[in-house]
Design an enzyme around this catalytic site. Structure first.
Site, PDB file in Angstrom:
ATOM      1  N   GLY A   1       6.652   4.915   8.518  1.00 48.63           N
ATOM      2  CA  GLY A   1       5.713   6.027   8.648  1.00 48.63           C
ATOM      3  C   GLY A   1       5.735   6.590  10.048  1.00 48.63           C
ATOM      4  N   SER A   2       4.599   7.092  10.481  1.00 49.54           N
ATOM      5  CA  SER A   2       4.554   7.815  11.755  1.00 49.54           C
ATOM      6  C   SER A   2       4.324   6.874  12.941  1.00 49.54           C
ATOM      7  CB  SER A   2       3.429   8.847  11.704  1.00 49.54           C
ATOM      8  OG  SER A   2       2.195   8.187  11.510  1.00 49.54           O
TER       9      SER A   2
ATOM     10  N   GLU B   1       9.447   1.246  10.998  1.00 47.99           N
ATOM     11  CA  GLU B   1      10.479   2.277  10.911  1.00 47.99           C
ATOM     12  C   GLU B   1       9.730   3.599  11.041  1.00 47.99           C
ATOM     13  OE1 GLU B   1      12.110   5.103   9.967  1.00 47.99           O
ATOM     14  OE2 GLU B   1      13.022   4.532   8.039  1.00 47.99           O
TER      15      GLU B   1
ATOM     16  N   GLU C   1       8.899  15.010  15.580  1.00 43.46           N
ATOM     17  CA  GLU C   1       9.389  14.980  14.200  1.00 43.46           C
ATOM     18  C   GLU C   1       8.529  15.917  13.355  1.00 43.46           C
ATOM     19  OE1 GLU C   1       8.774  11.444  11.715  1.00 43.46           O
ATOM     20  OE2 GLU C   1      10.868  11.580  11.146  1.00 43.46           O
TER      21      GLU C   1
ATOM     22  N   LYS D   1       0.851  -1.204   0.000  1.00 46.94           N
ATOM     23  CA  LYS D   1       0.000   0.000   0.000  1.00 46.94           C
ATOM     24  C   LYS D   1       0.876   1.239   0.000  1.00 46.94           C
ATOM     25  CE  LYS D   1      -1.885   2.914   2.618  1.00 46.94           C
ATOM     26  NZ  LYS D   1      -1.982   4.040   1.656  1.00 46.94           N
TER      27      LYS D   1
ATOM     28  N   GLY E   1       2.108   3.394  13.524  1.00 47.54           N
ATOM     29  CA  GLY E   1       2.847   2.207  13.956  1.00 47.54           C
ATOM     30  C   GLY E   1       2.184   1.527  15.150  1.00 47.54           C
TER      31      GLY E   1
HETATM   32  P1  ADP Z   1       3.049  10.492   7.341  1.00 48.77           P
HETATM   33  O1  ADP Z   1       2.665  11.314   8.537  1.00 48.77           O
HETATM   34  O2  ADP Z   1       4.475  10.521   7.016  1.00 48.77           O
HETATM   35  O3  ADP Z   1       2.138  10.656   6.181  1.00 48.77           O
HETATM   36  P2  ADP Z   1       1.711   8.092   8.047  1.00 48.77           P
HETATM   37  O4  ADP Z   1       2.133   7.155   9.106  1.00 48.77           O
HETATM   38  O5  ADP Z   1       0.426   8.823   8.220  1.00 48.77           O
HETATM   39  O6  ADP Z   1       2.932   9.024   7.838  1.00 48.77           O
HETATM   40  O7  ADP Z   1       1.632   7.362   6.650  1.00 48.77           O
HETATM   41  C1  ADP Z   1       2.520   6.352   6.258  1.00 48.77           C
HETATM   42  C2  ADP Z   1       1.726   5.272   5.566  1.00 48.77           C
HETATM   43  O8  ADP Z   1       0.799   4.725   6.499  1.00 48.77           O
HETATM   44  C3  ADP Z   1       0.900   5.756   4.382  1.00 48.77           C
HETATM   45  O9  ADP Z   1       0.937   4.775   3.370  1.00 48.77           O
HETATM   46  C4  ADP Z   1      -0.481   5.860   4.967  1.00 48.77           C
HETATM   47  O10 ADP Z   1      -1.506   5.702   4.016  1.00 48.77           O
HETATM   48  C5  ADP Z   1      -0.498   4.695   5.926  1.00 48.77           C
HETATM   49  N1  ADP Z   1      -1.508   4.772   6.989  1.00 48.77           N
HETATM   50  C6  ADP Z   1      -2.057   5.876   7.538  1.00 48.77           C
HETATM   51  N2  ADP Z   1      -2.974   5.542   8.476  1.00 48.77           N
HETATM   52  C7  ADP Z   1      -3.012   4.189   8.524  1.00 48.77           C
HETATM   53  C8  ADP Z   1      -3.746   3.222   9.289  1.00 48.77           C
HETATM   54  N3  ADP Z   1      -4.648   3.577  10.210  1.00 48.77           N
HETATM   55  N4  ADP Z   1      -3.507   1.914   9.064  1.00 48.77           N
HETATM   56  C9  ADP Z   1      -2.584   1.534   8.169  1.00 48.77           C
HETATM   57  N5  ADP Z   1      -1.867   2.379   7.404  1.00 48.77           N
HETATM   58  C10 ADP Z   1      -2.073   3.699   7.572  1.00 48.77           C
END
Ligand code: ADP
Length: 495
Positions: free
Chosen positions: A242-243, A265, A399, A189, A247
């Site tokens: 991601g964030s 990560e 961050e 994804k 996570g």
């Molecule tokens: P950023 O703040 O850098 O955008 P995110 O953690 O929001 O970081 O996004 C990183 C990835 O995680 C993206 O592909 C986003 O679509 C996905 N993501 C966001 N929310 C969820 C969730 N609840 N479950 C799984 N994946 C998610």
């Protein structure tokens, strides 16, 4: 040399509707939903993409499960998987500039870096793991003579990969390379705001001969598609960049569903520590500026906290401001640009909120601090240096993921270590010093997955990348990455 003519010819090229890649075919969402892709270069729509539902995620997961179980990929001799993946890497390389431009239009990274860090790095990563996979052996355990103890290394099954928007191909390939080479099947994804190039490379994988269902890409919102993946009982391992908040959610959903293994990560607040005995202040200035401002600070290992020994603090900051103000901010398709666009309006607004808060607390904005080039419609921000930051400020703790540097003075090595280690994160760090002993001491004392000495941000595929503390677990890159995608499986055979 970048082919500027080609870049210009692709700048506004029409992009066909972007579809999911599921079970070897490109298809729209089941409910037909789509979303406009907004380019951060000018704030305008550049394409339309399929917008997935949980049902699309489930289709992709089911396809990956079937492809894993019938052995169409895991059952191939590793040398055959290698052959297909090498062909895939070559196809990516052959289209590198086109992929880079498409990626820049989608996420705003400077073209020079995007070309190297995105398609070329992805091709190199895929090649690295492909080449390794027929050189991984099992073990014979040193048992007594009446038994044969074998240790196999078996693929884990279906891997879910959720990746961010800052370097979609590079980070995507860090997961896809070892996961696929090891014989797993994958549901990927991409991030909502950086999906286009990952769809392209999934199509190229099919062209290279990768069987249907082995690599599936589902587009759409994290909280819909990603959520369905994290709750699925059919995903064995979930890898994520991601964030921290997401996570955490993935770990919760793993616990609620099938206890899938989750590797995270989660970014950082990495300290870049300059001692007065740094070998070259000019070099430290130049590299520190790049270490935070390249890709507009949207780099997980960005050196976003600058700790400078007090005796050189003012001089160092003055030089850094000069170097920063000399950086060209703007159109990321112009090869002269040093800092391109912020990925989205939401991210730009978040960056500006951090600056406003620092300003309200009386911190000094040494340069930058605001949006620029607004007339273009794009999302650009001046590289920003904030001085006099307190280690407890949110600008020193959270961050930002934008071009905002928090500067703090220190007096002693112990104080530098205390400030550096005083956040929840532990991804990267750097130390500038000519003292060999201090350099080694700092490498030991800094809690980070990677510590640079007299440089910032360099590495290659041979060196693992992963965080400690709340920067995550597990490692991308290097042969260690295989540990996430291969299970140990023992056989105990009575002779
Ligand atoms: P950023 O703040 O850098 O955008 P995110 O953690 O929001 O970081 O996004 C990183 C990835 O995680 C993206 O592909 C986003 O679509 C996905 N993501 C966001 N929310 C969820 C969730 N609840 N479950 C799984 N994946 C998610």
């Amino acid at each position: 040399m970048l082919d500027v003519k080609r870049i210009e010819s692709l700048r506004h090229a029409a992009v066909a509707p972007v579809l999911h890649v599921i079970d070897g075919t490109s298809r729209p969402s089941r409910d037909g939903a789509t979303s406009e892709v907004i380019s951060p270069l000018d704030g305008r729509a550049m394409a339309v993409m399929a917008w997935g539902t949980a049902a699309d995620a489930e289709d992709a997961i089911a396809a990956a499960r079937r492809a894993f179980e019938d052995g169409r990929w895991s059952g191939l001799p590793p040398a055959e998987r290698k052959r297909i993946m090498l062909r895939w890497a070559a196809l990516i390389e052959a289209q590198a500039l086109d992929l880079a431009v498409l990626g820049v239009r989608n996420n705003g990274t400077e073209i020079g870096m995007a070309l190297k860090a995105e398609p070329l790095s992805a091709a190199a990563t895929i090649r690295y793991y492909a080449e390794a996979v027929d050189k991984i052996f099992g073990e014979i355990a040193p048992t007594g003579d009446d038994v044969l103890g074998l240790v196999h290394r078996a693929p884990v099954g279906v891997v879910g990969a959720i990746v961010p928007w800052n370097f979609p191909l590079m980070i995507g390939a860090w997961k896809l390379g070892p996961a696929l080479a090891a014989g797993n099947t994958v549901v990927l994804k991409p991030a909502e705001t950086a999906s286009l190039t990952l769809v392209r490379i999934a199509e190229l994988a099919l062209e290279a001969g990768m069987p249907a269902g082995v690599l599936n890409v589902v587009l759409g919102e994290g909280k819909v598609v990603g959520e369905a993946m994290s709750l699925s009982p059919e995903i064995d391992v979930l890898v994520f960049t991601g964030s921290g908040g997401v996570g955490r959610r993935l770990l919760e959903n793993a616990a609620k569903s099938n206890l899938k293994r989750v590797y995270l990560e989660l970014g950082g607040k990495s300290p870049n520590i300059v001692f007065a005995d740094a070998p070259s202040l000019d070099e430290a200035v130049k590299v520190s500026a790049m270490g935070i401002f390249r890709n507009s600070g949207q780099v997980c290992v960005a050196g976003s906290r600058l700790l400078v020994e007090r005796s050189i603090h003012d001089e160092f900051v003055a030089r850094l401001v000069r170097a920063t103000e000399a950086m060209k901010v703007g159109d990321p398709l112009d090869p002269a640009t040093a800092a391109g666009a912020v990925n989205s309006l939401a991210q730009l607004e978040q960056n500006l909120r951090f600056v406003a808060e620092a300003r309200a607390m009386g911190r000094a904005i040494a340069t930058g601090g605001g949006r620029v080039l607004e007339a273009t419609g794009g999302y650009y921000m001046a590289p920003t240096i904030v001085t006099g930051v307190n280690p407890a400020d949110s600008l020193a703790q959270a961050e930002v993921f934008g071009p905002v540097l928090a500067v703090m003075p220190f007096d002693t090595e112990d104080e530098a270590v205390a400030i550096a280690n005083g956040t929840d994160y532990g991804l990267a760090a750097a130390v500038w010093t000519t003292s060999l002993s201090r350099a080694h001491r700092m490498v030991r004392r800094l809690r980070a997955g990677i510590v640079h000495v007299n440089t910032y941000g360099g590495s290659d595929l041979t060196v693992p990348l992963g965080g400690v503390k709340q920067s995550g677990n597990g490692h991308d890159k290097s042969l260690h990455a295989f540990d996430k995608y291969l299970d140990l499986k023992s056989a105990w055979i009575r002779l």
